[in-house]
Structure formats: C-alpha cells, structure tokens
Design a protein around this motif. Sequence first.
Motif, PDB file in Angstrom:
ATOM      1  N   SER A 207       0.851  -1.189   0.000  1.00  0.00           N
ATOM      2  CA  SER A 207       0.000   0.000   0.000  1.00  0.00           C
ATOM      3  C   SER A 207       0.889   1.243   0.000  1.00  0.00           C
ATOM      4  O   SER A 207       2.101   1.157   0.239  1.00  0.00           O
ATOM      5  N   SER A 209       1.279   3.313   2.214  1.00  0.00           N
ATOM      6  CA  SER A 209       1.922   3.451   3.528  1.00  0.00           C
ATOM      7  C   SER A 209       2.944   2.350   3.788  1.00  0.00           C
ATOM      8  O   SER A 209       3.531   2.291   4.868  1.00  0.00           O
ATOM      9  N   LYS A 211       2.422  -1.077   3.709  1.00  0.00           N
ATOM     10  CA  LYS A 211       1.915  -2.281   4.360  1.00  0.00           C
ATOM     11  C   LYS A 211       1.347  -3.238   3.319  1.00  0.00           C
ATOM     12  O   LYS A 211       0.991  -2.836   2.216  1.00  0.00           O
ATOM     13  N   ASP A 218      -4.709   1.181   1.025  1.00  0.00           N
ATOM     14  CA  ASP A 218      -4.474   1.392   2.453  1.00  0.00           C
ATOM     15  C   ASP A 218      -5.680   1.010   3.305  1.00  0.00           C
ATOM     16  O   ASP A 218      -5.527   0.622   4.468  1.00  0.00           O
ATOM     17  N   THR A 221      -5.736  -3.065   4.437  1.00  0.00           N
ATOM     18  CA  THR A 221      -4.623  -3.723   5.114  1.00  0.00           C
ATOM     19  C   THR A 221      -5.155  -4.821   6.028  1.00  0.00           C
ATOM     20  O   THR A 221      -6.363  -4.927   6.279  1.00  0.00           O
ATOM     21  N   SER A 224      -7.142  -3.471   8.992  1.00  0.00           N
ATOM     22  CA  SER A 224      -8.099  -2.408   8.700  1.00  0.00           C
ATOM     23  C   SER A 224      -9.485  -2.737   9.251  1.00  0.00           C
ATOM     24  O   SER A 224      -9.937  -3.886   9.210  1.00  0.00           O
ATOM     25  N   SER A 261       8.731  -2.471  -2.359  1.00  0.00           N
ATOM     26  CA  SER A 261       8.563  -1.345  -1.445  1.00  0.00           C
ATOM     27  C   SER A 261       9.644  -1.334  -0.369  1.00  0.00           C
ATOM     28  O   SER A 261      10.228  -0.285  -0.062  1.00  0.00           O
TER      29      SER A 261
END
Length: 367
Positions: A207, A209, A211, A218, A221, A224, A261
């Motif tokens: 994502s 961010s 994750k 996001d 996740t 979430s 990432s």
Amino acid sequence: MKSRTRFHSYGRRKSLNDSASRSMAKDHALHRDQTTLAAFDQLEQRLAFAVGYATVNDWGSGLQADLTLTNDTKSTLTDWQLSFNYSRSIDSIWNAQIVSRTGSQYVIKGLDWNRTLAVGAVQGVGFTAGAGTGAPSNFVLTATGATTTPTVPTVPTTTPTTPGVDLWKEQFFAPYVDMGQYPVPDLDGLAKKYGVGLLTLGFMQASPSGKLAWAGYDVLTLDSSNEQAVAIRNEINALRLVGGDVMVSLGGAAGQSLAQSYAQRGLAAPALAMAYSEMVDTLKLNKVDFDIEGVAVAQPQILKLQMDAIAIVQMSRPSLGVWLTLPVLPQGLTQDGVNAVRIALTSGVKVDGVNVMAMDYGDSAAP
C-alpha cells in the motif's frame, strides 16, 4: 474468477472439463457437505468458548506463540477480553492489545476490526515473549453477549494448527479470485457454483503506507476496520466453516510488491519476513503464492531480498507451502523465471511448486 491450475511440473493445463478435474471437484463438494454437517453437530454439542495455544518458534531466550480463539457459543461476542496467567513477559502482540498486566496475570482485548466474534468465528492472536517456562493458563473470557464468564480450557500443541491443512494434496485445483473487487466476492457461493473447495485469493500488494494490503489499498490492510476489509475476512471464515480453504497470492501484474517497497526504503529481509509472517498468522494460511511477473521478475536483487525473507518465514513455519507463479513461453519458463527459481532455491526456500502462466491470449499475443 481467473482460473490457473497448479502443477509440480510443466504438464498440460487442466480445466474443469477434464474428467480428473471433475472428479476432484466432486470430491471437494462431497467433503464440503460432510464437513458442514460435522460442523453443525459440533456447534450444538460444544457450546463453549475455546482457546488453543501453540508455540511457533522457541529460541531459548524467548519464543513466538499463537493463541486461537473460537466462539462456539450460541451468541455473538462483542468487546471480548481474555485474561490468563503467564510467567513470561510478552514483548509484542498482534491482532489484539494488552489491557493490563498484574504480576503474571494478563488481560488482552480485540482491536477495532476484530472486537466482535460471530458464532463460529475463529480469531488468531500472536505474540513474542521473553525467557521463562510454562504455557498460558487459567483463561477467563468476558464479553457482551456471553451468558456466563466461562473458564476456557487450554489446548497445548507443539505446532500451530491452521484450518484446511488436510485439503492441500500433492495436486490440487485452486482458481484465482480478485479480492480487490467490490462488492467483495462471495467465496462460499463461488465454491458451491463451481464445485471447488480451494481458492487462490489475489492480490496482496504494498500500500502507499508500505503495508501489505489487498490490491495495494491502504483501507484494505490486514488490520483495517474498513467495511470491505472486514467483509473479506468474513468471507474467508465462511468458506472455511463449510470445509474449504484459501491460498493468498502476493504480487501480480499491476501494483508494487512488498519486496519492491521494502527495497526502495532500504529495509532488510528480517523486516520483510516479519510482514509476511503477520499475514500468514493473521489469515491462518497453509499455502502462499508469489506471483512474480512484469518488471518484478527481472529484478534479481529484489528477488534475493524476497526469497531470503520467505526462507526466514519457513524456518519458524516449516509446514508453510510456497508456490511461485511465473511467466512461461511455449518452450518453458523465461530465463528471468528460471533465475527466480534459482534464487529461491539458493536462498533456502522450500518451493512446493511452480505455477506457470499458461494462459491463451490469442495469436496476436503469441511470441
């Protein structure tokens, strides 16, 4: 629903029209019906809240362990809290939070996304702890909806138990389902419609961010509380409740993999392994698939980071099956695909098999 069949060799691609596949699908459907009846029988008989405990990895000066909470009561349990005695000091915990610790007594509770446990729901809680002896004991559950505060029995095991472990045979059929769709796919409905008990869910990606998240969003996740994310977890639980199971695929043709990432941010294999482990434990996976294609399959340094991380995960979870999904030409794997397999093996990854992308895009796409 994409349909790719997994093989241990580069044999011909199966379809549901093959007699062997039809027989396998029929067996899955029969198993699912029998499991459903057994599940309902147990639900009537047990009517209790159960906690399982398993040591995942013990390195002497500390350990990693799992708690498995199962709501076999007749009520939905809201705002659950679990107290227990434990001589070790818990260093970190996931899928729950520590409310208090008084001496050796801990109280933990669910997070926003898992504070409610439906009837039949199973929730895993993982943690690491320091040196000590003994397992958690004297479990007591409190929750809105519970008619009593039952004492919960401990079920000690030497290895973590995951649902569906007996379903994954040497050869299996597990079509792909895109979990980034909305509304969320009805996994139980798809299994019944097509007569399959195993599904591959794609795709877990990085994502913004940094994750792991479904389709790289996001809001999707693992932790979430978004309505769609909760619905995905509920669909997985519903499929397992009727005797099915899932494999999760990471990567895919679009988006960014978590390995890419982490490489961009200069993070090492142990950090990536921790993220993979959290996914495996949270979703209680027996199998994972790494779909490596496009630019990703031609990035040997990032592949090395990824495979080193996978090997670390398998060290503490030796039963975890790992598949590689790779591009293929009529004569076999591409050279990049061969390199990916070589990097996996030299990194110490135990590879269950290679899933070749033997999809027919027509003459215009033929090499």
